[in-house]
Motif scaffolding. Structure first.
Motif, PDB file in Angstrom:
ATOM      1  N   LEU A 118      36.652  43.608  68.409  1.00 13.44           N
ATOM      2  CA  LEU A 118      37.216  44.938  68.209  1.00 13.44           C
ATOM      3  C   LEU A 118      37.086  45.643  69.549  1.00 13.44           C
ATOM      4  CD1 LEU A 118      38.160  47.509  66.676  1.00 13.44           C
ATOM      5  CD2 LEU A 118      35.779  47.820  65.965  1.00 13.44           C
ATOM      6  N   ARG A 119      38.231  46.048  70.111  1.00 14.79           N
ATOM      7  CA  ARG A 119      38.235  46.714  71.421  1.00 14.79           C
ATOM      8  C   ARG A 119      38.656  48.166  71.228  1.00 14.79           C
ATOM      9  NH1 ARG A 119      38.831  44.947  76.676  1.00 14.79           N
ATOM     10  NH2 ARG A 119      39.161  42.839  75.945  1.00 14.79           N
ATOM     11  N   VAL A 120      37.866  49.067  71.808  1.00 13.06           N
ATOM     12  CA  VAL A 120      38.145  50.494  71.709  1.00 13.06           C
ATOM     13  C   VAL A 120      38.213  51.068  73.122  1.00 13.06           C
ATOM     14  CG1 VAL A 120      37.368  52.706  70.784  1.00 13.06           C
ATOM     15  CG2 VAL A 120      36.901  50.609  69.511  1.00 13.06           C
ATOM     16  N   GLU A 121      39.320  51.758  73.401  1.00  6.56           N
ATOM     17  CA  GLU A 121      39.546  52.326  74.720  1.00  6.56           C
ATOM     18  C   GLU A 121      39.743  53.834  74.585  1.00  6.56           C
ATOM     19  OE1 GLU A 121      42.798  51.411  78.166  1.00  6.56           O
ATOM     20  OE2 GLU A 121      42.410  49.828  76.693  1.00  6.56           O
ATOM     21  N   GLY A 122      39.045  54.611  75.425  1.00  8.54           N
ATOM     22  CA  GLY A 122      39.196  56.060  75.390  1.00  8.54           C
ATOM     23  C   GLY A 122      38.038  56.748  76.095  1.00  8.54           C
ATOM     24  N   ASN A 176      34.661  59.164  76.011  1.00  8.54           N
ATOM     25  CA  ASN A 176      33.531  59.523  75.140  1.00  8.54           C
ATOM     26  C   ASN A 176      33.522  58.744  73.829  1.00  8.54           C
ATOM     27  OD1 ASN A 176      32.696  61.549  77.024  1.00  8.54           O
ATOM     28  ND2 ASN A 176      34.291  62.875  76.206  1.00  8.54           N
ATOM     29  N   ILE A 177      33.528  57.431  73.943  1.00  7.71           N
ATOM     30  CA  ILE A 177      33.535  56.563  72.755  1.00  7.71           C
ATOM     31  C   ILE A 177      32.193  56.653  72.045  1.00  7.71           C
ATOM     32  CG2 ILE A 177      33.711  54.178  71.940  1.00  7.71           C
ATOM     33  CD1 ILE A 177      35.608  53.677  74.318  1.00  7.71           C
ATOM     34  N   GLU A 178      32.252  56.891  70.751  1.00 12.58           N
ATOM     35  CA  GLU A 178      31.048  56.970  69.924  1.00 12.58           C
ATOM     36  C   GLU A 178      30.790  55.598  69.288  1.00 12.58           C
ATOM     37  OE1 GLU A 178      31.386  60.237  67.143  1.00 12.58           O
ATOM     38  OE2 GLU A 178      32.718  61.247  68.544  1.00 12.58           O
ATOM     39  N   ALA A 179      30.129  54.726  70.048  1.00  9.58           N
ATOM     40  CA  ALA A 179      29.907  53.357  69.596  1.00  9.58           C
ATOM     41  C   ALA A 179      29.166  53.305  68.264  1.00  9.58           C
ATOM     42  CB  ALA A 179      29.145  52.569  70.656  1.00  9.58           C
ATOM     43  N   LEU A 180      28.155  54.146  68.120  1.00  5.91           N
ATOM     44  CA  LEU A 180      27.376  54.146  66.884  1.00  5.91           C
ATOM     45  C   LEU A 180      28.242  54.534  65.688  1.00  5.91           C
ATOM     46  CD1 LEU A 180      24.520  53.567  65.935  1.00  5.91           C
ATOM     47  CD2 LEU A 180      23.993  55.975  66.228  1.00  5.91           C
ATOM     48  N   GLY A 181      29.081  55.538  65.858  1.00  4.96           N
ATOM     49  CA  GLY A 181      29.974  55.972  64.788  1.00  4.96           C
ATOM     50  C   GLY A 181      30.958  54.897  64.392  1.00  4.96           C
ATOM     51  N   ILE A 182      31.479  54.182  65.380  1.00  2.00           N
ATOM     52  CA  ILE A 182      32.417  53.090  65.104  1.00  2.00           C
ATOM     53  C   ILE A 182      31.711  51.976  64.342  1.00  2.00           C
ATOM     54  CG2 ILE A 182      33.758  51.250  66.211  1.00  2.00           C
ATOM     55  CD1 ILE A 182      34.356  53.405  68.445  1.00  2.00           C
ATOM     56  N   MET A 183      30.522  51.604  64.807  1.00  2.00           N
ATOM     57  CA  MET A 183      29.769  50.538  64.133  1.00  2.00           C
ATOM     58  C   MET A 183      29.444  50.924  62.692  1.00  2.00           C
ATOM     59  SD  MET A 183      27.294  48.895  67.065  1.00  2.00           S
ATOM     60  CE  MET A 183      26.511  50.414  67.560  1.00  2.00           C
ATOM     61  N   MET A 184      29.066  52.174  62.479  1.00  2.00           N
ATOM     62  CA  MET A 184      28.728  52.637  61.125  1.00  2.00           C
ATOM     63  C   MET A 184      29.943  52.565  60.198  1.00  2.00           C
ATOM     64  SD  MET A 184      25.527  53.351  60.936  1.00  2.00           S
ATOM     65  CE  MET A 184      25.371  54.415  59.519  1.00  2.00           C
ATOM     66  N   LEU A 185      31.105  53.010  60.674  1.00  2.00           N
ATOM     67  CA  LEU A 185      32.316  52.971  59.850  1.00  2.00           C
ATOM     68  C   LEU A 185      32.676  51.542  59.448  1.00  2.00           C
ATOM     69  CD1 LEU A 185      34.701  55.592  61.485  1.00  2.00           C
ATOM     70  CD2 LEU A 185      33.870  55.585  59.141  1.00  2.00           C
ATOM     71  N   VAL A 186      32.572  50.619  60.400  1.00  2.00           N
ATOM     72  CA  VAL A 186      32.900  49.219  60.111  1.00  2.00           C
ATOM     73  C   VAL A 186      31.881  48.640  59.136  1.00  2.00           C
ATOM     74  CG1 VAL A 186      33.163  46.911  61.115  1.00  2.00           C
ATOM     75  CG2 VAL A 186      34.119  48.907  62.304  1.00  2.00           C
ATOM     76  N   LYS A 187      30.605  48.911  59.361  1.00  2.24           N
ATOM     77  CA  LYS A 187      29.539  48.388  58.492  1.00  2.24           C
ATOM     78  C   LYS A 187      29.633  48.957  57.077  1.00  2.24           C
ATOM     79  CE  LYS A 187      26.275  47.300  62.167  1.00  2.24           C
ATOM     80  NZ  LYS A 187      24.986  47.607  62.798  1.00  2.24           N
ATOM     81  N   GLU A 188      30.050  50.227  56.951  1.00  2.00           N
ATOM     82  CA  GLU A 188      30.215  50.838  55.627  1.00  2.00           C
ATOM     83  C   GLU A 188      31.283  50.126  54.807  1.00  2.00           C
ATOM     84  OE1 GLU A 188      31.070  54.931  56.438  1.00  2.00           O
ATOM     85  OE2 GLU A 188      28.965  55.413  56.883  1.00  2.00           O
ATOM     86  N   ARG A 189      32.202  49.441  55.488  1.00  2.00           N
ATOM     87  CA  ARG A 189      33.256  48.674  54.797  1.00  2.00           C
ATOM     88  C   ARG A 189      32.823  47.233  54.540  1.00  2.00           C
ATOM     89  NH1 ARG A 189      34.117  53.475  56.113  1.00  2.00           N
ATOM     90  NH2 ARG A 189      35.933  54.539  55.305  1.00  2.00           N
ATOM     91  N   GLY A 190      31.561  46.923  54.833  1.00  3.31           N
ATOM     92  CA  GLY A 190      31.035  45.594  54.509  1.00  3.31           C
ATOM     93  C   GLY A 190      31.153  44.545  55.594  1.00  3.31           C
ATOM     94  N   PHE A 191      31.457  44.964  56.817  1.00  3.15           N
ATOM     95  CA  PHE A 191      31.598  44.017  57.907  1.00  3.15           C
ATOM     96  C   PHE A 191      30.490  44.192  58.933  1.00  3.15           C
ATOM     97  CE2 PHE A 191      35.855  44.769  56.266  1.00  3.15           C
ATOM     98  CZ  PHE A 191      36.286  43.472  56.043  1.00  3.15           C
ATOM     99  N   LYS A 192      30.216  43.134  59.670  1.00  4.15           N
ATOM    100  CA  LYS A 192      29.262  43.205  60.770  1.00  4.15           C
ATOM    101  C   LYS A 192      29.980  43.781  61.990  1.00  4.15           C
ATOM    102  CE  LYS A 192      26.520  39.260  59.308  1.00  4.15           C
ATOM    103  NZ  LYS A 192      26.124  37.891  59.607  1.00  4.15           N
ATOM    104  N   CYS A 193      29.246  44.525  62.790  1.00  2.00           N
ATOM    105  CA  CYS A 193      29.828  45.098  64.008  1.00  2.00           C
ATOM    106  C   CYS A 193      28.700  45.433  64.978  1.00  2.00           C
ATOM    107  CB  CYS A 193      30.619  46.359  63.664  1.00  2.00           C
ATOM    108  SG  CYS A 193      31.490  47.084  65.053  1.00  2.00           S
ATOM    109  N   GLU A 194      28.738  44.813  66.147  1.00  2.00           N
ATOM    110  CA  GLU A 194      27.726  45.090  67.160  1.00  2.00           C
ATOM    111  C   GLU A 194      28.374  45.081  68.540  1.00  2.00           C
ATOM    112  OE1 GLU A 194      25.703  40.780  67.827  1.00  2.00           O
ATOM    113  OE2 GLU A 194      25.339  41.697  65.876  1.00  2.00           O
ATOM    114  N   LEU A 195      27.790  45.838  69.453  1.00  5.80           N
ATOM    115  CA  LEU A 195      28.309  45.894  70.813  1.00  5.80           C
ATOM    116  C   LEU A 195      28.187  44.532  71.477  1.00  5.80           C
ATOM    117  CD1 LEU A 195      27.048  49.288  72.249  1.00  5.80           C
ATOM    118  CD2 LEU A 195      29.416  48.510  72.139  1.00  5.80           C
ATOM    119  N   LEU A 196      29.231  44.155  72.180  1.00  9.13           N
ATOM    120  CA  LEU A 196      29.239  42.910  72.927  1.00  9.13           C
ATOM    121  C   LEU A 196      28.907  43.225  74.377  1.00  9.13           C
ATOM    122  CD1 LEU A 196      29.908  40.029  72.017  1.00  9.13           C
ATOM    123  CD2 LEU A 196      32.223  40.399  72.829  1.00  9.13           C
ATOM    124  N   ASP A 197      27.993  42.471  74.963  1.00  8.16           N
ATOM    125  CA  ASP A 197      27.589  42.721  76.357  1.00  8.16           C
ATOM    126  C   ASP A 197      28.659  42.288  77.335  1.00  8.16           C
ATOM    127  OD1 ASP A 197      25.159  43.775  75.584  1.00  8.16           O
ATOM    128  OD2 ASP A 197      24.182  41.814  75.611  1.00  8.16           O
TER     129      ASP A 197
END
Length: 69
Positions: free
Chosen positions: A42-46, A48-69
Motif C-alpha cells: 500500500l503506497r501513500v503519497e502526500g 503530512n501522512i498520518e501513518a498510524l491513522g492509515i494503519m488503524m483504518l486498515v487493521k479495523e477492516r481485518g487486515f494487517k498493515c505495517e510500515l515497510l522500511d
C-alpha cells in the motif's frame, strides 16, 4: 512524502474497498495498492501522512498493515 506499507490484502475487491475508505478519510493523498508485490504494498503519497491513522483504518477492516522500511 511517500509512505509504503506491507499488507496482507489478497484480492482486488479488498483493495478497492480499502482505497474507497482511505480516499474518503485522506482525500488529498494519492493512494494505491500493488498486489503483485510479495508484500502486497500500500503506497501513500502526500504531505503530512498520518501513518498510524492509515494503519488503524486498515487493521479495523481485518487486515494487517505495517510500515515497510
Amino acid at each position: 512524502m511517500v509512505e509504503v506499507f506491507k499488507t496482507n490484502v489478497q484480492k482486488k475487491a479488498q483493495s478497492k474497498m480499502l482505497l474507497c475508505i482511505l480516499s474518503e478519510v485522506f482525500p488529498s493523498f494519492k493512494i494505491n495498492f500493488d498486489l503483485s508485490d510479495c508484500d502486497k504494498v500500500l503506497r501513500v503519497e502526500g504531505d503530512n501522512i498520518e501513518a498510524l491513522g492509515i494503519m488503524m483504518l486498515v487493521k479495523e477492516r481485518g487486515f494487517k498493515c505495517e510500515l515497510l522500511d
